[in-house]
Design a protein around this motif. Structure first.
Motif, PDB file in Angstrom:
ATOM      1  N   ALA A 387       0.831  -1.201   0.000  1.00 30.86           N
ATOM      2  CA  ALA A 387       0.000   0.000   0.000  1.00 30.86           C
ATOM      3  C   ALA A 387       0.864   1.249   0.000  1.00 30.86           C
ATOM      4  O   ALA A 387       2.037   1.224   0.393  1.00 30.86           O
ATOM      5  CB  ALA A 387      -0.925  -0.002   1.209  1.00 30.86           C
ATOM      6  N   GLU A 388       0.261   2.342  -0.431  1.00 33.87           N
ATOM      7  CA  GLU A 388       0.942   3.633  -0.444  1.00 33.87           C
ATOM      8  C   GLU A 388       0.486   4.461   0.752  1.00 33.87           C
ATOM      9  O   GLU A 388      -0.713   4.603   1.009  1.00 33.87           O
ATOM     10  CB  GLU A 388       0.638   4.382  -1.739  1.00 33.87           C
ATOM     11  N   ALA A 389       1.444   5.009   1.481  1.00 31.16           N
ATOM     12  CA  ALA A 389       1.133   5.847   2.642  1.00 31.16           C
ATOM     13  C   ALA A 389       0.734   7.244   2.173  1.00 31.16           C
ATOM     14  O   ALA A 389       1.462   7.889   1.419  1.00 31.16           O
ATOM     15  CB  ALA A 389       2.337   5.928   3.574  1.00 31.16           C
ATOM     16  N   LEU A 390      -0.429   7.702   2.611  1.00 31.39           N
ATOM     17  CA  LEU A 390      -0.930   9.024   2.245  1.00 31.39           C
ATOM     18  C   LEU A 390      -0.630  10.033   3.344  1.00 31.39           C
ATOM     19  O   LEU A 390      -0.419   9.673   4.501  1.00 31.39           O
ATOM     20  CB  LEU A 390      -2.443   8.952   1.998  1.00 31.39           C
ATOM     21  N   GLU A 391      -0.636  11.304   2.970  1.00 33.98           N
ATOM     22  CA  GLU A 391      -0.375  12.350   3.948  1.00 33.98           C
ATOM     23  C   GLU A 391      -1.389  12.327   5.087  1.00 33.98           C
ATOM     24  O   GLU A 391      -1.084  12.737   6.205  1.00 33.98           O
ATOM     25  CB  GLU A 391      -0.381  13.716   3.261  1.00 33.98           C
ATOM     26  N   THR A 392      -2.619  11.862   4.796  1.00 29.42           N
ATOM     27  CA  THR A 392      -3.662  11.838   5.813  1.00 29.42           C
ATOM     28  C   THR A 392      -3.546  10.648   6.754  1.00 29.42           C
ATOM     29  O   THR A 392      -4.278  10.563   7.738  1.00 29.42           O
ATOM     30  CB  THR A 392      -5.049  11.787   5.138  1.00 29.42           C
ATOM     31  N   SER A 393      -2.629   9.700   6.455  1.00 33.53           N
ATOM     32  CA  SER A 393      -2.516   8.496   7.275  1.00 33.53           C
ATOM     33  C   SER A 393      -1.855   8.799   8.611  1.00 33.53           C
ATOM     34  O   SER A 393      -0.898   9.579   8.700  1.00 33.53           O
ATOM     35  CB  SER A 393      -1.708   7.426   6.536  1.00 33.53           C
ATOM     36  N   GLY A 394      -2.368   8.170   9.661  1.00 31.82           N
ATOM     37  CA  GLY A 394      -1.790   8.319  10.990  1.00 31.82           C
ATOM     38  C   GLY A 394      -0.420   7.696  11.116  1.00 31.82           C
ATOM     39  O   GLY A 394       0.288   7.923  12.107  1.00 31.82           O
ATOM     40  N   LEU A 395      -0.010   6.928  10.110  1.00 32.21           N
ATOM     41  CA  LEU A 395       1.313   6.294  10.147  1.00 32.21           C
ATOM     42  C   LEU A 395       2.429   7.273   9.819  1.00 32.21           C
ATOM     43  O   LEU A 395       3.586   7.069  10.197  1.00 32.21           O
ATOM     44  CB  LEU A 395       1.366   5.140   9.141  1.00 32.21           C
ATOM     45  N   VAL A 396       2.105   8.334   9.091  1.00 29.66           N
ATOM     46  CA  VAL A 396       3.119   9.232   8.553  1.00 29.66           C
ATOM     47  C   VAL A 396       3.644  10.185   9.633  1.00 29.66           C
ATOM     48  O   VAL A 396       2.881  10.775  10.393  1.00 29.66           O
ATOM     49  CB  VAL A 396       2.540  10.039   7.370  1.00 29.66           C
ATOM     50  N   GLY A 397       4.983  10.297   9.687  1.00 30.96           N
ATOM     51  CA  GLY A 397       5.601  11.320  10.523  1.00 30.96           C
ATOM     52  C   GLY A 397       6.032  10.890  11.903  1.00 30.96           C
ATOM     53  O   GLY A 397       6.670  11.662  12.619  1.00 30.96           O
ATOM     54  N   SER A 398       5.723   9.667  12.302  1.00 30.63           N
ATOM     55  CA  SER A 398       6.091   9.208  13.642  1.00 30.63           C
ATOM     56  C   SER A 398       6.873   7.903  13.543  1.00 30.63           C
ATOM     57  O   SER A 398       6.673   7.117  12.609  1.00 30.63           O
ATOM     58  CB  SER A 398       4.840   8.981  14.498  1.00 30.63           C
TER      59      SER A 398
END
Length: 458
Positions: A387-398
């Motif tokens: 899957a592709e991680a989107l900017e809105t995903s809670g996975l991004v940035g942490s």
């Protein structure tokens, strides 16, 4: 999500089982009352007896407000007409059809399934998918499953642990320290017929079926860690010249010209047809259970026997005879689910299930969100998802250690441009990263939400 499934056979049953277990509203249509009764009694779905391409039957099944049609009856024409009816009359957004007859799939008629003619969004050809799956396994000796992900940068491997596997009885958390150049993540283990997501303290045991995700550039090193250091097969014997055998031979001729390929077909006319269609493959007319025919094919010198005839029993027995004569490895197509556990104990190296491959292919079109591909493992144990991680995903940035992942989910790899990252606790996911992970069946819907555009889908 509301889904109509046309066809209550093995594929239709398993698609219904997956989706109903995730809370989808499923209606299954089949003209066989016994199959409809079986699926209604076994699953939380609505069963209807009727001809799946009739407009009144599809309307009664709820086509006017359905999100998806999956047509997997035994008749290609019924599947295609059901998609046409659902498009022209009911406006169903997504239509998937299983099409077996290779005549429909010839490149000459590529416009047939366009939106202006017969609008089918996704066509599944079991014969082509099975041939592709077997060809992938030829490239990785010792693997019973091999799936390329992320444009080939990542590979999902299934391998059985034997007494010669060097990493037996070692806690998984120690593998990185002991083998620093081992770029793999073990995402699932099948032991004594039961699957589980391993913890860092778990150890591999003899007889385990292990699924791991590897950087494709380090695949040979990864296979060596499981005791498999053989090169790709150069001498291959195929049993069965049907659509699967023919498509497999074509693929091998095209992609692996160095392979010496021989094909055994019992039907004389079919053998002649296959011989005309292939350029370099030696086609032998005869019974694969006849020792003289096996000797003519020189199976004792072959690295791999691939049995893909229409008869499970012939496939199993031919594989056993070939190994008895000295063939190193046997890959066997088996349709009957009851044979699966038996075949492994007989010494056959890899079992190919057309049903499981077809279900996996269909699931990747069913999944929502930015999900690029799906592969189902071990008959419902779980799914490997790309899957592709989107900017809105809670996975991004942490960091991943802070991610609130559902139980039964394990990250296998992250692809960022041309870079392959084996994830650790301090790894930070970025937007547009392609993530390969494993999810137990009961966690798949939660994974979908992690990779969905929230306003569009929820």
């Amino acid at each position: 999500m509301k889904v109509i499934i046309c066809g209550a056979g093995q594929v239709g049953f398993n698609i219904a089982r997956y989706l109903s277990g995730e809370g989808a509203d499923i209606t299954v249509v089949d003209r066989n009352p016994e199959l409809v009764q079986k699926i209604s009694d076994s699953l939380d779905v609505k069963g209807m007896v009727g001809f799946a391409s009739y407009p009144e039957v599809l309307e009664a099944a709820g086509a006017r407000d359905a999100d998806m049609l999956v047509a997997v009856t035994y008749a290609d024409e019924v599947n295609m007409v059901a998609c046409q009816v659902c498009h022209s009359i009911f406006g169903v957004p997504t239509k998937i059809a299983r099409v077996r007859n290779q005549s429909y799939l010839d490149a000459v008629w590529s416009d047939l399934f366009s939106s202006d003619h017969m609008p089918i969004d996704h066509i599944i050809s079991p014969e082509l998918e099975v041939a592709k799956a077997i060809e992938r396994r030829l490239q990785v000796p010792g693997a019973f499953d091999a799936i390329a992900l992320a444009d080939g940068k990542i590979t999902l491997i299934g391998v059985r642990c034997t007494a010669e596997t060097p990493i037996l009885n070692t806690p998984l958390r120690q593998l990185t320290d002991l083998f620093p150049d081992l770029h793999i993540v073990i995402v699932g283990i099948q032991r004594d017929g039961k699957g589980f997501v391993p913890s860092p303290e778990d150890e591999l045991r003899e007889g385990d079926d292990v699924y791991f995700i590897s950087d494709s550039r380090h695949l040979l090193r990864a296979m060596a860690s499981f005791g498999h250091e053989g090169q790709a097969a150069r001498r291959v014997v195929v049993v069965g010249g049907g659509n699967i055998g023919l498509n497999l031979a074509r693929t091998v001729e095209e992609k692996h010209p160095h392979v010496n390929l021989k094909l055994i077909e019992v039907d004389k006319k079919r053998a002649e047809t296959v011989a005309r269609d292939l350029e370099k493959t030696v086609v032998i007319h005869g019974d694969a259970l006849d020792n003289e025919i096996l000797e003519e094919a020189n199976v004792k010198a072959a690295e791999t026997m691939i049995a893909v005839s229409n008869d499970d029993e012939v496939n199993i027995l031919a594989s056993l005879l070939a190994k008895q004569q000295g063939c190193q490895r046997a890959v066997t197509l088996v349709n009957k689910t009851s044979y699966g556990p038996l075949v492994g104990s007989l010494g056959i190296d890899a079992v190919v299930s057309p049903r499981a491959i077809t279900v996996s292919t269909i699931l990747q079109y069913v999944r929502r969100g930015k999900i690029r591909s799906v592969h189902s493992l071990a008959d419902g144990f779980g799914e490997v998802i790309e899957a592709e991680a989107l900017e809105t995903s809670g996975l991004v940035g942490s960091p991943l250690r802070e991610a609130k992942l559902p139980d039964g989910v394990l990250f296998g790899a992250i692809v960022r441009g041309d870079e392959v990252i084996i994830p650790r606790g301090d790894t930070v996911v970025r937007a547009k990263d392609r993530i390969v992970l494993f999810a137990r069946a009961n966690a798949v819907k939660k994974v979908e939400k992690l990779f969905s555009v929230r306003l569009e889908f929820f």
